[in-house]
Design an enzyme around this catalytic site. Structure first.
Site, mmCIF file in Angstrom:
data_model
loop_
_atom_site.group_PDB
_atom_site.id
_atom_site.type_symbol
_atom_site.label_atom_id
_atom_site.label_comp_id
_atom_site.label_asym_id
_atom_site.label_seq_id
_atom_site.Cartn_x
_atom_site.Cartn_y
_atom_site.Cartn_z
ATOM 1 N N GLN A 42 30.407 -13.172 -6.286
ATOM 2 C CA GLN A 42 31.135 -11.916 -6.547
ATOM 3 C C GLN A 42 32.528 -12.145 -7.135
ATOM 4 O OE1 GLN A 42 31.029 -8.463 -3.884
ATOM 5 N NE2 GLN A 42 30.750 -9.983 -2.288
ATOM 6 N N THR A 52 39.098 -16.059 4.924
ATOM 7 C CA THR A 52 38.542 -14.808 5.438
ATOM 8 C C THR A 52 39.298 -14.235 6.641
ATOM 9 O OG1 THR A 52 36.561 -13.911 6.537
ATOM 10 C CG2 THR A 52 36.938 -16.238 6.804
ATOM 11 N N TYR A 108 30.651 -18.854 10.790
ATOM 12 C CA TYR A 108 31.288 -18.632 9.485
ATOM 13 C C TYR A 108 32.807 -18.736 9.617
ATOM 14 C CZ TYR A 108 33.024 -15.958 5.448
ATOM 15 O OH TYR A 108 33.722 -15.541 4.330
HETATM 16 N N1 LIG Z 1 31.928 -11.556 0.857
HETATM 17 C C1 LIG Z 1 32.834 -11.150 1.732
HETATM 18 O O1 LIG Z 1 32.735 -10.065 2.333
HETATM 19 C C2 LIG Z 1 34.038 -11.998 2.024
HETATM 20 C C3 LIG Z 1 34.961 -11.574 2.980
HETATM 21 C C4 LIG Z 1 36.080 -12.372 3.222
HETATM 22 C C5 LIG Z 1 36.252 -13.558 2.533
HETATM 23 N N2 LIG Z 1 35.329 -13.953 1.624
HETATM 24 C C6 LIG Z 1 35.537 -15.236 0.915
HETATM 25 O O2 LIG Z 1 35.741 -14.943 -0.445
HETATM 26 C C7 LIG Z 1 35.248 -16.021 -1.250
HETATM 27 C C8 LIG Z 1 34.346 -15.475 -2.336
HETATM 28 O O3 LIG Z 1 33.259 -14.780 -1.706
HETATM 29 P P1 LIG Z 1 32.064 -14.156 -2.545
HETATM 30 O O4 LIG Z 1 31.620 -12.935 -1.819
HETATM 31 O O5 LIG Z 1 32.435 -14.094 -3.991
HETATM 32 O O6 LIG Z 1 30.964 -15.297 -2.305
HETATM 33 P P2 LIG Z 1 29.494 -15.392 -2.932
HETATM 34 O O7 LIG Z 1 29.213 -14.160 -3.725
HETATM 35 O O8 LIG Z 1 28.602 -15.780 -1.825
HETATM 36 O O9 LIG Z 1 29.658 -16.593 -3.969
HETATM 37 C C9 LIG Z 1 29.666 -17.938 -3.601
HETATM 38 C C10 LIG Z 1 29.112 -18.718 -4.768
HETATM 39 O O10 LIG Z 1 29.119 -20.108 -4.436
HETATM 40 C C11 LIG Z 1 27.869 -20.636 -4.849
HETATM 41 N N3 LIG Z 1 27.554 -21.905 -4.201
HETATM 42 C C12 LIG Z 1 26.774 -22.107 -3.088
HETATM 43 N N4 LIG Z 1 26.679 -23.423 -2.832
HETATM 44 C C13 LIG Z 1 27.390 -24.063 -3.797
HETATM 45 C C14 LIG Z 1 27.650 -25.423 -4.071
HETATM 46 N N5 LIG Z 1 27.165 -26.400 -3.282
HETATM 47 N N6 LIG Z 1 28.416 -25.736 -5.147
HETATM 48 C C15 LIG Z 1 28.919 -24.760 -5.933
HETATM 49 N N7 LIG Z 1 28.696 -23.451 -5.739
HETATM 50 C C16 LIG Z 1 27.947 -23.098 -4.669
HETATM 51 C C17 LIG Z 1 26.901 -19.545 -4.489
HETATM 52 O O11 LIG Z 1 25.636 -19.739 -5.063
HETATM 53 P P3 LIG Z 1 24.347 -19.097 -4.271
HETATM 54 O O12 LIG Z 1 24.537 -17.625 -4.297
HETATM 55 O O13 LIG Z 1 23.208 -19.577 -5.102
HETATM 56 O O14 LIG Z 1 24.375 -19.669 -2.888
HETATM 57 C C18 LIG Z 1 27.645 -18.347 -5.075
HETATM 58 O O15 LIG Z 1 27.425 -18.233 -6.458
HETATM 59 C C19 LIG Z 1 34.569 -16.989 -0.279
HETATM 60 O O16 LIG Z 1 35.442 -18.028 0.027
HETATM 61 C C20 LIG Z 1 34.333 -16.147 0.966
HETATM 62 O O17 LIG Z 1 34.307 -16.927 2.143
HETATM 63 C C21 LIG Z 1 34.232 -13.203 1.336
#
Ligand SMILES: NC(=O)c1ccc[n+]([C@@H]2O[C@H](COP(=O)([O-])OP(=O)(O)OC[C@H]3O[C@@H](n4cnc5c(N)ncnc54)[C@H](OP(=O)(O)O)[C@@H]3O)[C@@H](O)[C@H]2O)c1
Length: 281
Positions: free
Chosen positions: A11, A101, A125
């Protein structure tokens, strides 16, 4: 500036990609196919050959419930990978920005969490993300960590897109009203990260979400209202909607530091939700 993005198909990564043309930088977007952030040798080679000015890590294990039964993978992605990225970023003189987070907090507060507030994660997490923060800062004193909450976007899987899908097919929907936080539109976070690249602050840890406060119930209601969906949203208690991983009851982030350091005004969550919904079919 030469900027490397990891986890770029998620995202946040896609949101940075969306706004990249507005910025005069040379971006390299990678996901697991190009750069697997759990493999040390790949990180070393990529950073060595690219001579990047910045590394922005958007890769993470974000499936909060799955993480409870998948500790090793969550640890590899949320703790070890950020540490390795921070280590090689330092070695190759690349500034490192990492995302964390609100789940590093236990949710027992009733006032917004400052960047100095005590952490006490309750889920795998949250625990693995906090360990990642600590390991980053132990090896790279210049690294920047931005904690965010309730991230959503027009991309991938998230609460807004799920509500739109359910709202179109169901007449009623139960949503918890005893978990309070603030949604974050990933485009707003992406813009803030770009601001940070251009005006690097001194401190290490920052908080970013949209402005305002709501429950998941309020958030769901607003989504239905803005989309004119007839689905009735009913408030329920978390105890009546058990999840595998515990969630903080209160995780509002105090954003004073980032607003002061970057001199930014942050949009209210309702305004950003409107902006996002305009982009969703
Ligand atoms: N989503 C939330 O509500 C939320 C809330 C608070 C904080 N955050 C933090 O915000 C950040 C961004 O979140 P997001 O929602 O954009 O996360 P996301 O949509 O889950 O994106 C993570 C990306 O990392 C990829 N990935 C997985 N394993 C990998 C590897 N070994 N090497 C390289 N890339 C890899 C994933 O691929 P796959 O999809 O194929 O696994 C996905 O494309 C993260 O640090 C998260 O912890 C998120």
């Amino acid at each position: 500036m030469k900027i490397l993005i990891t986890g770029a198909d998620g995202q946040l990564g896609q949101s940075i990609r969306k706004i990249a043309p507005n910025h005069n930088h040379e971006f390299t977007f990678t996901d697991i196919e190009e750069l697997n952030v759990t493999i040390e040798e790949e990180i070393d080679n990529y950073l060595k050959s690219g001579q990047f000015d910045f590394l922005i890590n958007c890769a993470a294990y974000t499936a909060v419930d799955n993480a409870e039964n998948d500790y090793d993978k969550a640890l590899a992605l949320n703790t070890t990978a950020p540490y390795l990225l921070a280590k090689y970023a330092k070695k190759y003189k690349t500034r490192f920005i990492h995302i964390s987070t609100d789940y590093v907090f236990d949710g027992k507060s009733s006032v917004p969490y400052s960047t100095k507030a005590d952490t006490n994660p309750k889920s795998i997490y949250g625990i693995t993300k906090l360990q990642g923060e600590k390991k980053i800062l132990r090896c790279n004193k210049d690294a920047k960590i931005i904690r965010t909450s309730w991230l959503y976007s027009e991309f991938g899987q998230n609460f807004v897109l799920t509500m739109l899908k359910l709202g179109a097919t169901k007449s009623t929907l139960n949503v918890v009203f005893d978990q309070i936080g603030t949604p974050t539109y990933a485009t707003d976070l992406a813009k803030t990260i770009m601001k940070m690249v251009e005006h690097m602050p001194i401190d290490n840890i920052f908080h970013f979400s949209n402005e305002g406060v709501c429950s998941w119930y309020d958030f769901a209601r607003k989504i239905m209202e803005l989309r004119n969906l007839k689905c009735k949203v009913m408030p329920i208690l978390s105890k009546d909607y058990p999840t595998i991983a515990p969630r903080p009851a209160y995780s509002v982030l105090d954003k004073s530091d980032i607003k002061l350091n970057l001199r930014i005004e942050i949009p209210h969550w309702e305004d950003s939700l409107r902006e996002c919904l305009d982009l969703v079919e």
